[in-house]
Design an enzyme around this catalytic site. Structure first.
Site, PDB file in Angstrom:
ATOM      1  N   GLN A 200       0.918  -1.166   0.059  1.00 40.76           N
ATOM      2  CA  GLN A 200       0.102  -0.058  -0.035  1.00 40.76           C
ATOM      3  C   GLN A 200       1.130   1.272   0.060  1.00 40.76           C
ATOM      4  O   GLN A 200       0.635   2.101  -0.692  1.00 40.76           O
ATOM      5  CB  GLN A 200      -0.931   0.094   1.146  1.00 40.76           C
ATOM      6  CG  GLN A 200      -2.058  -0.786   1.093  1.00 40.76           C
ATOM      7  CD  GLN A 200      -3.341  -0.574   2.071  1.00 40.76           C
ATOM      8  OE1 GLN A 200      -4.095   0.496   2.009  1.00 40.76           O
ATOM      9  NE2 GLN A 200      -2.842  -0.889   3.265  1.00 40.76           N
TER      10      GLN A 200
ATOM     11  N   THR B  40       3.910   1.985  13.558  1.00 42.05           N
ATOM     12  CA  THR B  40       2.548   1.948  13.709  1.00 42.05           C
ATOM     13  C   THR B  40       1.901   2.381  15.267  1.00 42.05           C
ATOM     14  O   THR B  40       2.766   2.406  16.110  1.00 42.05           O
ATOM     15  CB  THR B  40       2.106   0.162  13.537  1.00 42.05           C
ATOM     16  OG1 THR B  40       0.638   0.384  13.991  1.00 42.05           O
ATOM     17  CG2 THR B  40       2.774  -0.553  14.497  1.00 42.05           C
ATOM     18  N   ASP B  41       0.488   2.727  15.218  1.00 43.27           N
ATOM     19  CA  ASP B  41       0.154   2.944  16.297  1.00 43.27           C
ATOM     20  C   ASP B  41      -0.061   1.832  17.432  1.00 43.27           C
ATOM     21  O   ASP B  41      -0.294   2.102  18.548  1.00 43.27           O
ATOM     22  CB  ASP B  41      -1.422   3.755  16.307  1.00 43.27           C
ATOM     23  CG  ASP B  41      -2.265   2.613  15.422  1.00 43.27           C
ATOM     24  OD1 ASP B  41      -1.953   2.581  14.113  1.00 43.27           O
ATOM     25  OD2 ASP B  41      -3.131   1.896  16.098  1.00 43.27           O
TER      26      ASP B  41
ATOM     27  N   TYR C 182       2.060  -8.439  16.992  1.00 43.22           N
ATOM     28  CA  TYR C 182       2.511  -7.607  15.725  1.00 43.22           C
ATOM     29  C   TYR C 182       2.806  -6.158  16.306  1.00 43.22           C
ATOM     30  O   TYR C 182       4.180  -5.643  16.133  1.00 43.22           O
ATOM     31  CB  TYR C 182       1.126  -7.154  14.911  1.00 43.22           C
ATOM     32  CG  TYR C 182       1.190  -6.060  14.116  1.00 43.22           C
ATOM     33  CD1 TYR C 182       1.881  -6.116  12.886  1.00 43.22           C
ATOM     34  CD2 TYR C 182       0.712  -4.819  14.231  1.00 43.22           C
ATOM     35  CE1 TYR C 182       2.003  -5.008  12.227  1.00 43.22           C
ATOM     36  CE2 TYR C 182       0.790  -3.643  13.646  1.00 43.22           C
ATOM     37  CZ  TYR C 182       1.467  -3.841  12.284  1.00 43.22           C
ATOM     38  OH  TYR C 182       1.659  -2.933  11.500  1.00 43.22           O
TER      39      TYR C 182
ATOM     40  N   LYS D   2       6.666  -4.565  15.934  1.00 40.62           N
ATOM     41  CA  LYS D   2       7.064  -3.334  15.347  1.00 40.62           C
ATOM     42  C   LYS D   2       7.854  -2.386  16.200  1.00 40.62           C
ATOM     43  O   LYS D   2       8.699  -1.679  15.886  1.00 40.62           O
ATOM     44  CB  LYS D   2       5.669  -2.722  14.923  1.00 40.62           C
ATOM     45  CG  LYS D   2       5.128  -3.374  13.816  1.00 40.62           C
ATOM     46  CD  LYS D   2       5.662  -3.232  12.669  1.00 40.62           C
ATOM     47  CE  LYS D   2       6.080  -2.054  12.073  1.00 40.62           C
ATOM     48  NZ  LYS D   2       6.700  -1.882  10.726  1.00 40.62           N
TER      49      LYS D   2
END
Length: 297
Positions: A9, A98-99, A122, A126
Site C-alpha cells: 500500500q 504503527t500506532d 504485531y 513493530k
C-alpha cells in the site's frame, strides 16, 4: 533511493511519487525477502543508496499471534539489518511503524515520547523494529502511522465497500478510535522528508521518530458509515446504506490480537518540522474512493 516493499500500500505510492526525485530502485517480495534478513545486506551493498525506505512489513495482525517468529524476523530483525547497512554506507533510513506500539488507554493523542506498551505480537514486533533502527543507524526517520488506506492492497475501506456490495447490513466496532490515513499522504510526507534529508540542503529536519496521521478522529463504525455514504454518492453499486451499519463493541467482535482502543496520534512534531498541514481523514478517504471509482468504472 532503495525502496523495500514497493508493491505494498505505502511502497507503491512512495515509488510512484519519489521516482521524480532521482534514481530509485524498487524491491518487492520477489527480489527482497525480509524473512531472510542476511540476504538484505548484499542488496544494500550492491546499490549503495543514499536513502533506504523500508515500506515492507508483516502486517497480518491476527495471524502474527500464531506466527510470532516470522513476524519478529520481518518486523524487527530485518529492519535492524537495514539500519546496520545504512549506517555502514552513510545512508539515511526511513522506516514505517504503527500506532499499535501503544496500549490505547491514553485520554489524549499519543506523542512520540510516550511510553510504548503494545497489546499484540504485531505491536511488539513493530516496537522491536523501531528499537533496532534507533540502535543501529543514527540517520533514521521513523514514521508511526495509523489506519492506512489506499487504492492498492487490502484495507478496511475496501473490505467495507466489498461487504456493503454483498450484504444489506453490516456490524462494525464503535469503541476504537483513530484517523484513517491514506498511503498517498504517507508518500507525500516521505517525499518531504527525503527532500529535507538531501546532503546539500541547509534546512534539514532532525532525525528521529515522528507521528503521521490525518487530522481529526473517528471510530471504525463512523468510518464505515462515511465510506458507504460516499460510495453511494460516487456511483458505486452497494446494497447496504450508512444507516444499516450497526455499532458493536470490541467484545462483540472477538479476534486473535487485541487492538488499542485509542489509535490517536499527536502530529505536532511532524507538522512543525516540515512546516506543513495534514488533511482531515475524510479527505484521505474521499481521495481513495475517487480512485477506486475510477478503477471500477
Amino acid at each position: 533511493m532503495l525502496v523495500f516493499g514497493s508493491n505494498g500500500q505505502v511502497g507503491s505510492e512512495v515509488c510512484s511519487l519519489l521516482s521524480a526525485l532521482g534514481p530509485l530502485v524498487s524491491l518487492d517480495r520477489s527480489n527482497a525477502d525480509l524473512s531472510d534478513p542476511e540476504s538484505l545486506r548484499a542488496l544494500v551493498r550492491q546499490h549503495r543508496p543514499t536513502v533506504i525506505i523500508n515500506a515492507a512489513a508483516y502486517t497480518a495482525v491476527d495471524r502474527a499471534e500464531a506466527e510470532p517468529e516470522l513476524a519478529f524476523t520481518v518486523n524487527a530483525i530485518s529492519p535492524g539489518v537495514l539500519a546496520e547497512e545504512a549506517e555502514a554506507c552513510g545512508a539515511c533510513l526511513v522506516h514505517y511503524s504503527t500506532d499499535y506500539v501503544f496500549d490505547g488507554r491514553s485520554a489524549r493523542p499519543y506523542r512520540e515520547d510516550d511510553t510504548t506498551d503494545p497489546l499484540s505480537v504485531y505491536g511488539r514486533t513493530k516496537r522491536a523494529g523501531e528499537q533496532a533502527v534507533v540502535s543501529a543507524c543514527a540517520r533514521h526517520v521513523i514514521l508511526r502511522t495509523s489506519w492506512v488506506v489506499g487504492a492498492h492492497g487490502s484495507n478496511f475501506l475496501k473490505t467495507v465497500l466489498r461487504l456493503a456490495a454483498e450484504r444489506d447490513s453490516l456490524r462494525v466496532v464503535a469503541d476504537q478510535f483513530g484517523a484513517p490515513t491514506s498511503a498517498r499522504l504517507i508518500a507525500r510526507v516521505t517525499e518531504r522528508f527525503v527532500q529535507r534529508l538531501a546532503p546539500l540542503r541547509g534546512d534539514r529536519v532532525p532525525y528521529g521518530t515522528y507521528h503521521l496521521a490525518a487530522g481529526g478522529e473517528t471510530s471504525w463504525h463512523a468510518y464505515a458509515q462515511y465510506a458507504i455514504a460516499r460510495g453511494h454518492q460516487s456511483g458505486i453499486r452497494l446494497r447496504a446504506s450508512a444507516a444499516s451499519v450497526a455499532p458493536i463493541s470490541t467484545n462483540d467482535y472477538p479476534v486473535a490480537a487485541r487492538r488499542p482502543a485509542s489509535s490517536r496520534l499527536d502530529t505536532a512534531k511532524l507538522r512543525g518540522a516540515l512546516r506543513m498541514d495534514l488533511p482531515e481523514w475524510t479527505q484521505c478517504v474521499d481521495e481513495v474512493i475517487e480512485e477506486l471509482t475510477f478503477l471500477i468504472t
